[in-house]
Design an enzyme around this catalytic site. Structure first.
Site, PDB file in Angstrom:
ATOM      1  CG  HIS A 123      -2.048   0.900   0.967  1.00  0.00           C
ATOM      2  ND1 HIS A 123      -1.875   2.315   1.536  1.00  0.00           N
ATOM      3  CD2 HIS A 123      -3.153   0.962   0.761  1.00  0.00           C
ATOM      4  CE1 HIS A 123      -2.868   3.067   1.215  1.00  0.00           C
ATOM      5  NE2 HIS A 123      -3.742   2.091   0.893  1.00  0.00           N
TER       6      HIS A 123
ATOM      7  CD  GLU B  87      -5.140   1.438  -3.102  1.00  0.00           C
ATOM      8  OE1 GLU B  87      -6.189   1.094  -3.157  1.00  0.00           O
ATOM      9  OE2 GLU B  87      -4.471   1.722  -2.429  1.00  0.00           O
TER      10      GLU B  87
HETATM   11  P1  PGA Z   1      -9.648   5.848   0.335  1.00  0.00           P
HETATM   12  O1  PGA Z   1      -8.451   4.774   0.367  1.00  0.00           O
HETATM   13  O2  PGA Z   1     -10.792   4.895  -0.202  1.00  0.00           O
HETATM   14  O3  PGA Z   1      -9.989   6.366   1.475  1.00  0.00           O
HETATM   15  O4  PGA Z   1      -9.142   6.737  -0.756  1.00  0.00           O
HETATM   16  C1  PGA Z   1      -7.975   3.970  -0.467  1.00  0.00           C
HETATM   17  C2  PGA Z   1      -6.834   2.818  -0.063  1.00  0.00           C
HETATM   18  O5  PGA Z   1      -5.959   3.256   0.743  1.00  0.00           O
HETATM   19  O6  PGA Z   1      -6.752   1.796  -0.383  1.00  0.00           O
END
Ligand code: PGA
Length: 268
Positions: free
Chosen positions: A95, A182
């Site tokens: 992440h 992401e």
């Molecule tokens: P968010 O986070 O939906 O709060 O933008 C997504 C993530 O970090 O996986």
């Protein structure tokens, strides 16, 4: 056909009792859905309580990180067999918050602290090699920062992240892999990536797997989108052909919002 996966990443929120309460509420609302795979990823200390709350339902449990050794003198770390023992089926890896590449300035985080979280492709590779033999399914997060996007480096950054993390792994080891696109600039910012663009980059991720491995694996692996997914944008994102689900942060802490996102997933 790839079954949609909707994963809630609770990050550093919710105590064991709060997590169990949210999981129980979700279980009552969507716990028996099997057309969509629904996954909860609480903090380590809440895994056991959430596992008990969802036991007997179709919902799945995942962790937010793991260390690459099975046991040993590694203070503060959690091993793959420990996650399996509390009922985890998935683990999030790489992440952007554990890679330490924040898209927005955080006044509470100084540069030295960020360095402690700076996961590299090499450590992610070790983690992937550690979890796959246990049957623990990795959700590998990749994505570019705003500066990288503006410099036209999105594809190059993502290809480097995928190739580095998967280095030395063979196609037949990767059928349980999930990749989450992401974009760092979209995480926790409310600034969602346009559905067409998210679809294009998810397609690029699949193409990278096709180029590096084979078409069969590329068609099998699920590619999720994550970054400010909400009920209002989930339908457009989840109906894109290359997007097989969502990794949801903030909105996964709200039972109603998370349920609505799960209902946006297409029946495939
Ligand atoms: P968010 O986070 O939906 O709060 O933008 C997504 C993530 O970090 O996986």
């Amino acid at each position: 056909m790839r079954r949609p996966l909707i994963a809630g990443n609770w990050k550093m929120h919710l105590s064991p009792s709060e997590g169990a309460a949210l999981a129980t509420m979700l279980r009552q609302r969507i716990g028996m859905r099997s057309d969509v795979e629904i996954l909860l990823c609480p903090a380590f200390v809440a895994l056991q309580a959430v596992a008990e709350a969802i036991r007997g339902s179709e919902m799945k449990l995942g962790a937010q990180d793991v260390f690459w050794r099975d046991s040993g003198a590694f203070t503060g770390q959690i091993a793959p067999p420990m996650l399996m023992a509390v009922g985890c089926e998935y683990v999030i890896l790489g992440h952007s918050e554990t890679r330490g590449r924040f898209g927005v300035a955080d006044p509470d985080m100084d540069a030295r602290l960020l360095a402690y979280f700076s996961e590299t492709e090499a450590t992610l590779n070790r983690k992937l090699r550690a979890v796959l033999p246990h049957g623990l399914k990795p959700i590998l997060c990749v994505g570019e920062t705003l500066a990288e996007r503006e410099a036209g480096q999105t594809e190059q950054v993502i290809r480097t992240q995928i190739e580095g993390a998967l280095d030395g792994l063979a196609s037949d080891e990767l059928y349980e892999l999930v990749i989450a696109y992401e974009p760092v600039w979209a995480i926790g910012t409310g600034q969602v990536c346009d559905a067409d663009e998210a679809n294009r980059v998810c397609g690029f991720i699949r193409q990278t797997l096709r180029d590096r491995y084979d078409a069969e694996l590329a068609e099998f692996v699920r590619v999720l989108y994550g970054g400010s997914v909400k009920p209002s944008n989930a339908h457009a994102l989840l109906h894109q052909p290359e997007i097989d689900g969502a990794l949801v942060g903030g909105a996964s802490l709200d039972a109603k919002a998370f349920e609505q996102i799960c209902y946006c997933a297409p029946q495939r």
